[in-house]
Design an enzyme around this catalytic site. Structure first.
Site, PDB file in Angstrom:
ATOM      1  N   GLY A  26       0.797  -1.060  -0.005  1.00 46.87           N
ATOM      2  CA  GLY A  26      -0.004   0.024  -0.126  1.00 46.87           C
ATOM      3  C   GLY A  26       0.762   1.166   0.063  1.00 46.87           C
ATOM      4  O   GLY A  26       2.188   1.284   0.369  1.00 46.87           O
ATOM      5  N   GLN A  31       2.815  10.197   1.199  1.00 47.42           N
ATOM      6  CA  GLN A  31       4.127   9.688   1.713  1.00 47.42           C
ATOM      7  C   GLN A  31       4.987   9.956   0.523  1.00 47.42           C
ATOM      8  O   GLN A  31       6.119   9.827   0.777  1.00 47.42           O
ATOM      9  CB  GLN A  31       3.920   7.983   1.705  1.00 47.42           C
ATOM     10  CG  GLN A  31       3.102   7.635   2.900  1.00 47.42           C
ATOM     11  CD  GLN A  31       2.973   6.066   3.034  1.00 47.42           C
ATOM     12  OE1 GLN A  31       2.242   5.432   2.344  1.00 47.42           O
ATOM     13  NE2 GLN A  31       4.007   5.478   3.692  1.00 47.42           N
ATOM     14  N   CYS A  75       5.701   0.654   8.179  1.00 52.81           N
ATOM     15  CA  CYS A  75       5.517   1.854   7.623  1.00 52.81           C
ATOM     16  C   CYS A  75       6.519   2.253   6.514  1.00 52.81           C
ATOM     17  O   CYS A  75       7.721   2.347   6.946  1.00 52.81           O
ATOM     18  CB  CYS A  75       4.908   2.873   8.432  1.00 52.81           C
ATOM     19  SG  CYS A  75       4.299   4.289   7.256  1.00 52.81           S
ATOM     20  N   LEU A  76       6.412   2.456   5.338  1.00 48.93           N
ATOM     21  CA  LEU A  76       7.492   2.845   4.444  1.00 48.93           C
ATOM     22  C   LEU A  76       7.971   4.283   4.692  1.00 48.93           C
ATOM     23  O   LEU A  76       9.246   4.744   4.639  1.00 48.93           O
ATOM     24  CB  LEU A  76       7.044   2.920   2.815  1.00 48.93           C
ATOM     25  CG  LEU A  76       6.444   1.562   2.468  1.00 48.93           C
ATOM     26  CD1 LEU A  76       6.000   1.564   0.823  1.00 48.93           C
ATOM     27  CD2 LEU A  76       7.668   0.517   2.528  1.00 48.93           C
ATOM     28  N   HIS A 117      -4.761   1.805   7.242  1.00 46.15           N
ATOM     29  CA  HIS A 117      -3.284   2.275   7.226  1.00 46.15           C
ATOM     30  C   HIS A 117      -3.109   3.415   6.286  1.00 46.15           C
ATOM     31  O   HIS A 117      -2.867   4.572   6.532  1.00 46.15           O
ATOM     32  CB  HIS A 117      -2.220   1.331   7.151  1.00 46.15           C
ATOM     33  CG  HIS A 117      -0.809   1.678   7.457  1.00 46.15           C
ATOM     34  ND1 HIS A 117      -0.340   1.333   8.323  1.00 46.15           N
ATOM     35  CD2 HIS A 117      -0.177   2.409   6.638  1.00 46.15           C
ATOM     36  CE1 HIS A 117       1.347   1.928   8.186  1.00 46.15           C
ATOM     37  NE2 HIS A 117       1.263   2.748   6.999  1.00 46.15           N
ATOM     38  N   GLU A 118      -3.612   3.078   5.275  1.00 44.96           N
ATOM     39  CA  GLU A 118      -3.397   4.149   3.938  1.00 44.96           C
ATOM     40  C   GLU A 118      -4.430   5.272   4.085  1.00 44.96           C
ATOM     41  O   GLU A 118      -3.745   6.462   4.236  1.00 44.96           O
ATOM     42  CB  GLU A 118      -3.527   3.434   2.596  1.00 44.96           C
ATOM     43  CG  GLU A 118      -2.813   2.397   2.444  1.00 44.96           C
ATOM     44  CD  GLU A 118      -1.239   2.473   2.448  1.00 44.96           C
ATOM     45  OE1 GLU A 118      -0.638   1.775   2.696  1.00 44.96           O
ATOM     46  OE2 GLU A 118      -0.794   3.701   2.713  1.00 44.96           O
ATOM     47  N   HIS A 121      -3.030   7.694   6.531  1.00 44.99           N
ATOM     48  CA  HIS A 121      -1.843   8.719   6.265  1.00 44.99           C
ATOM     49  C   HIS A 121      -2.588   9.802   5.325  1.00 44.99           C
ATOM     50  O   HIS A 121      -1.910  10.916   5.602  1.00 44.99           O
ATOM     51  CB  HIS A 121      -1.043   7.650   4.966  1.00 44.99           C
ATOM     52  CG  HIS A 121       0.114   7.163   5.364  1.00 44.99           C
ATOM     53  ND1 HIS A 121       1.307   7.510   6.156  1.00 44.99           N
ATOM     54  CD2 HIS A 121       0.493   5.702   5.288  1.00 44.99           C
ATOM     55  CE1 HIS A 121       1.964   6.755   6.419  1.00 44.99           C
ATOM     56  NE2 HIS A 121       1.427   5.547   5.916  1.00 44.99           N
TER      57      HIS A 121
END
Ligand SMILES: O=C(O)C[C@@H](Cc1ccccc1)[C@H](O)SCc1ccccc1
Ligand SMILES: [Zn+2]
Length: 153
Positions: A26, A31, A75-76, A117-118, A121
């Site tokens: 994702g 991000q 998380c990226l 989660h996305e 963000h």
């Protein structure tokens, strides 16, 4: 397609490439520094399955199950840090696709975790915001140290 959509389609392509390269399942526009309400996901059902890239514009959770599930999230944007996060086990999400067409789907398990989660963000919420203050502080300090070291390189 109008130029607005063309811009979104190009952004979505870049984000999918970034996501697969990470690798991740994702990625949300903030991000990559773009404050659009857009996220991409690839809910590959089984290992080695055919990729199913999804692009969600203006996603909204319209229903969530009372039942919750715990998943060790990463998380990226917070590399190398992982922690258990509890979230609703299933969510129903509405969004527009790149053609502007209304979509609605129920997600469960990992995909419910990923889409929540996305969407977080998009609202500036990170998985560490769900952790106990001490654990969140530990991760925040590690990230600040990592950024200082990277700045020195
Ligand atoms: O930072 C991101 O948004 C990408 C996240 C998305 C994600 C986090 C936790 C749980 C599900 C999705 C990850 O870096 S994607 C990496 C990943 C790969 C396989 C399974 C879980 C997470
Ligand atoms: Zn993340």
């Amino acid at each position: 397609m109008s130029t607005f959509d063309k811009g979104l389609a190009a952004l979505a392509d870049d984000m999918l490439a970034t996501m697969y390269d990470a690798p991740g399942i994702g990625l949300a526009a903030p991000q990559v520094g773009v404050m659009d309400r857009l996220l991409v996901m690839d809910c590959v059902k089984e290992e080695g399955g055919t990729p199913e890239p999804m692009v969600l514009v203006n996603p909204q959770v319209v229903w969530e199950s009372d039942e919750r599930s715990v998943y060790e999230e990463g998380c990226l944007s917070i590399p190398g840090q992982y922690a258990d996060v509890e979230r609703p086990k299933m969510v129903r999400v509405t969004w527009q696709d790149l053609e502007g067409k209304a979509q609605e789907q129920e997600f469960d398990e990992l995909w419910a975790t990923c889409v929540q989660h996305e969407i977080d963000h998009l609202d500036g919420v990170l998985f560490i915001d769900y952790l106990k203050p001490l654990k969140r502080q530990m991760i925040t300090r590690k990230m600040q140290k990592l950024k200082r070291e990277q700045a020195r390189e």
